[in-house]
Design a protein around this motif. Sequence first.
Motif, short mmCIF file in Angstrom:
data_model
loop_
_atom_site.label_atom_id
_atom_site.label_comp_id
_atom_site.label_asym_id
_atom_site.label_seq_id
_atom_site.Cartn_x
_atom_site.Cartn_y
_atom_site.Cartn_z
N ALA A 48 4.42 113.77 73.83
CA ALA A 48 5.72 112.90 74.88
C ALA A 48 6.11 112.32 74.53
O ALA A 48 7.26 112.23 73.98
CB ALA A 48 5.42 113.75 76.14
N VAL A 49 5.44 110.76 74.25
CA VAL A 49 6.14 109.68 74.65
C VAL A 49 6.98 109.51 72.64
O VAL A 49 8.00 109.00 72.97
CB VAL A 49 5.62 108.63 74.52
N ILE A 50 6.65 110.00 72.06
CA ILE A 50 7.00 109.82 70.24
C ILE A 50 8.02 110.59 70.31
O ILE A 50 9.38 110.22 70.50
CB ILE A 50 6.13 110.13 69.31
N ARG A 51 8.60 112.14 70.73
CA ARG A 51 9.49 113.07 71.13
C ARG A 51 10.56 112.65 72.17
O ARG A 51 11.58 112.32 71.67
CB ARG A 51 9.26 114.30 71.94
N ARG A 52 10.61 111.54 73.46
CA ARG A 52 11.27 110.55 74.02
C ARG A 52 12.00 109.74 72.69
O ARG A 52 12.92 109.83 73.68
CB ARG A 52 10.63 111.15 75.36
N ALA A 55 2.17 103.06 75.09
CA ALA A 55 2.41 105.06 75.03
C ALA A 55 1.68 105.88 76.45
O ALA A 55 2.02 106.44 76.83
CB ALA A 55 2.17 105.44 73.84
N SER A 56 0.78 104.84 76.72
CA SER A 56 -0.37 105.61 77.09
C SER A 56 -0.27 105.25 79.26
O SER A 56 -0.27 106.27 79.34
CB SER A 56 -1.89 104.54 77.35
N GLN A 57 0.67 104.60 78.99
CA GLN A 57 1.29 104.73 80.82
C GLN A 57 2.75 105.40 81.39
O GLN A 57 2.85 105.46 82.29
CB GLN A 57 1.88 103.39 81.06
N TYR A 58 3.11 106.27 80.07
CA TYR A 58 4.20 107.58 80.00
C TYR A 58 4.20 107.85 81.58
O TYR A 58 5.27 108.57 82.00
CB TYR A 58 4.69 107.86 78.57
N VAL A 89 8.00 100.35 79.30
CA VAL A 89 7.31 101.71 80.23
C VAL A 89 5.38 101.97 80.24
O VAL A 89 4.79 101.29 79.39
CB VAL A 89 7.37 103.05 78.84
N SER A 90 5.53 101.69 81.06
CA SER A 90 5.78 102.52 82.62
C SER A 90 6.67 101.32 83.71
O SER A 90 6.47 102.29 84.63
CB SER A 90 5.13 103.35 82.99
N ALA A 91 6.40 100.76 83.89
CA ALA A 91 6.83 99.32 84.74
C ALA A 91 8.10 99.79 84.18
O ALA A 91 8.90 99.67 85.55
CB ALA A 91 6.17 97.95 84.65
N GLY A 92 8.80 100.03 83.44
CA GLY A 92 10.07 100.17 83.29
C GLY A 92 9.86 101.67 83.36
O GLY A 92 9.01 102.10 82.35
N ALA A 93 10.67 102.57 83.77
CA ALA A 93 11.23 104.20 84.04
C ALA A 93 11.47 104.60 83.07
O ALA A 93 11.24 105.78 82.37
CB ALA A 93 11.20 104.29 85.62
#
Length: 464
Positions: free
Chosen positions: A131-135, A89-92, A337-341
């Motif tokens: 934001a990451v939870i919403r997305r 979540a922190s790397q979003y 996320v976030s090495a996976g975009a």
Amino acid sequence: MTGTITHISAYYGTFVDAPAFDQPLRLREQCLVAVDGSGRICLVQEQCADPLGCTLERFPHLSRDDVTLVAAPQCGFFFPGFVDTHIHASQYPNCGVLGDDSTLLDWLSKYTFPTEAALSDLAWATQVYSAVIRRTLAAGTTTACYYTTIDTAAAQEMARLCASSGQRALVGKVCMDANSPEYYVETAKEAVEGTLALARYIEDTLASPLVRPVVTPRFAPACSRELLDQLGDISRANNWHVQTHLDENVNEIKWVGELFPEAQSYTAVYADHGLLNDKTVLAHCVHLTTDEVELVRSAQAGIAHCPESNTALMSGECPVVDLYNAGVQKIGLGTDVSAGASCSILDAARRALDVSRHRAMHSGGDKLSLAQCLHLGTMGGAKVLSMDQEIGSFDTGKHFDAQLVDLQSQESKLDIFPWQVGAQDGKSAAGPQPLDTSEIVRKWFYLGDDRNVVRVWVKGNKVK
Ligand SMILES: [Zn+2]
């Protein structure tokens, strides 16, 4: 039991799920799935022409007013909520900023650590985690296994946000006391105390049925033996989940060999310190040796396959089918996320399909099918998180964690033509036929995105 039900949500239409890795998709049309007030599925009835009538027949003490009917659209279906078994979540904020030549270890120092360290500012953490939870919810992810940062207060905030947003989640405070930048490191004592404080907060203060703690040693190179031992002790004593990284990149594996010369393998480092068991979630596992496969299999640990990240960082191609055939049968998908975009598990499922096909093209062997990729993103993930009795498919007794997919949603980028949904306009039977359910699912798999996810439920509660 029946007598205690005072209200039913009756979901009706086509239900699609992937309960078994080696079976085709289960397609059930004209299907009624009734959900009680606690969010559990209490009835699955196929070939039902009258959902309200079927519901009242099964629960005769209810009246029409006690039943809420939700029907799938013509070109749509209900699908289980996705399970993301590995997401930071922190790397979003770093999604999509990867350099052309990034590989794991320089990616960590250039992008990951500075961003994670900055989230000790609680206001920033709240922005990013919201934001990451919403997305993820918008993309149909109903359950996620999250890494946060080393900051305990921020991890607690993430757990609180998951509960208040209605997302099912495992939340871990990252633990790292070795080989880390001086601005982003903690002592073993701080790591253990922070982990205990987060777990106490989740279990006692938050007490949400949706959120659980997960013990999170970042990866072996960032942890001392002392820290690994203590994390193993507290996870076993409390029956908590464990998540970490394993065998992602060849330089990382070599480094682990230098740091832990006493261990038989990278996997053995975790086993030696009591961190490898049936509640362990291992991200990547791209380069497991035969002995390591056997260690993972016998421990019944789960694997989070992260195809987008493995491709972006040139880590390698996880041999998913080979692992499954070797007896490692708890495999799910992770966005990493976030090495996976992308924070979409549908994207991850497509990438898993591609990676397995590339692997099959150059090395032979079996490739994943579309149904298997969707299994990994739902039931496979549920197994990895030891939640397969609760979620992952549409069966009586399970929680209703679901997404409603509509190929003709308002914002959809998919074009569906009238004759594809049955309007023949007097054309002969030799013309193109309407799409059948399996074709609708395939179109969604290859072309769909969050714009086709029109509603999402977790434990029967609508969260989108
Ligand atoms: Zn990761």
